[in-house]
Design an enzyme around this catalytic site. Structure first.
Site, PDB file in Angstrom:
ATOM      1  N   GLY A   1     -37.542  28.783  99.859  1.00  0.00           N
ATOM      2  CA  GLY A   1     -36.141  29.087  99.578  1.00  0.00           C
ATOM      3  C   GLY A   1     -35.283  27.853  99.404  1.00  0.00           C
ATOM      4  O   GLY A   1     -34.316  27.863  98.671  1.00  0.00           O
ATOM      5  N   HIS A   2     -35.616  26.791 100.094  1.00  0.00           N
ATOM      6  CA  HIS A   2     -34.845  25.553 100.008  1.00  0.00           C
ATOM      7  C   HIS A   2     -35.809  24.386  99.858  1.00  0.00           C
ATOM      8  O   HIS A   2     -35.972  23.581 100.765  1.00  0.00           O
ATOM      9  CB  HIS A   2     -33.979  25.355 101.258  1.00  0.00           C
ATOM     10  N   ALA A   3     -36.470  24.332  98.724  1.00  0.00           N
ATOM     11  CA  ALA A   3     -37.436  23.259  98.509  1.00  0.00           C
ATOM     12  C   ALA A   3     -36.730  21.917  98.500  1.00  0.00           C
ATOM     13  O   ALA A   3     -35.749  21.713  97.785  1.00  0.00           O
ATOM     14  CB  ALA A   3     -38.170  23.483  97.195  1.00  0.00           C
ATOM     15  N   THR A   4     -37.187  21.014  99.330  1.00  0.00           N
ATOM     16  CA  THR A   4     -36.632  19.670  99.417  1.00  0.00           C
ATOM     17  C   THR A   4     -37.760  18.696  99.698  1.00  0.00           C
ATOM     18  O   THR A   4     -38.903  19.090  99.914  1.00  0.00           O
ATOM     19  CB  THR A   4     -35.605  19.546 100.573  1.00  0.00           C
TER      20      THR A   4
END
Length: 145
Positions: free
Chosen positions: A79-82
């Site tokens: 959901g929050h690829a970093t």
């Protein structure tokens, strides 16, 4: 999601059922193996790409790969690829970009988004992305309005 008790101060129970279906695990195996093959290819190696944390032995058997997937992938990660091209000082061999966002070995290219974070932040990424963009813009263009 289930209620753990009638007490509103108790957190609810949460079961994501992540990777409980055979089809889910088959798809994850396929994706991880294809990505491993891509990053082990000659063209990717030629530009300095390398696989970190996933060995050839991890992808040779379904059991080994299942263990790696369960240890390294999360239902909340996608959901929050970093943190895919981490920022770091010149002596950090794993850093892809310098602390000014410049991509090492590629002239005229900067990356300024949450992919440069050295670790996945513990909060949502929207405000963090804005902060990173503003800070790096200040380094080159003066204050951001």
């Amino acid at each position: 999601m289930t209620l753990a008790s009638a007490d509103p101060h108790h957190a609810p129970g949460l079961a994501c059922n992540f990777l409980t279906e055979d089809g889910d695990m088959r798809q994850y195996r396929e994706v991880v193996r294809v990505l491993h093959e891509i990053f082990e290819s000659g063209p990717m190696r030629a530009v300095g790409a390398r696989v970190i944390g996933l060995g050839r032995g991890d992808v040779t058997s379904d059991d080994a790969l299942d263990g790696w997937i369960r240890a390294h992938l999360s239902p909340f990660g996608p959901g929050h690829a970093t943190s895919t091209c981490r920022m770091g000082p010149a002596d950090d061999a794993l850093a892809v970009v310098g602390q000014d966002g410049r991509v090492r070995g590629v002239e005229g290219l900067r990356v300024v988004d949450t992919s440069i974070f050295p670790i996945v932040p513990s909060r949502g990424t929207s405000a963090s992305a804005v902060m990173a963009g503003q800070r790096i813009a200040e380094l080159f263009d003066g204050p951001v309005a």
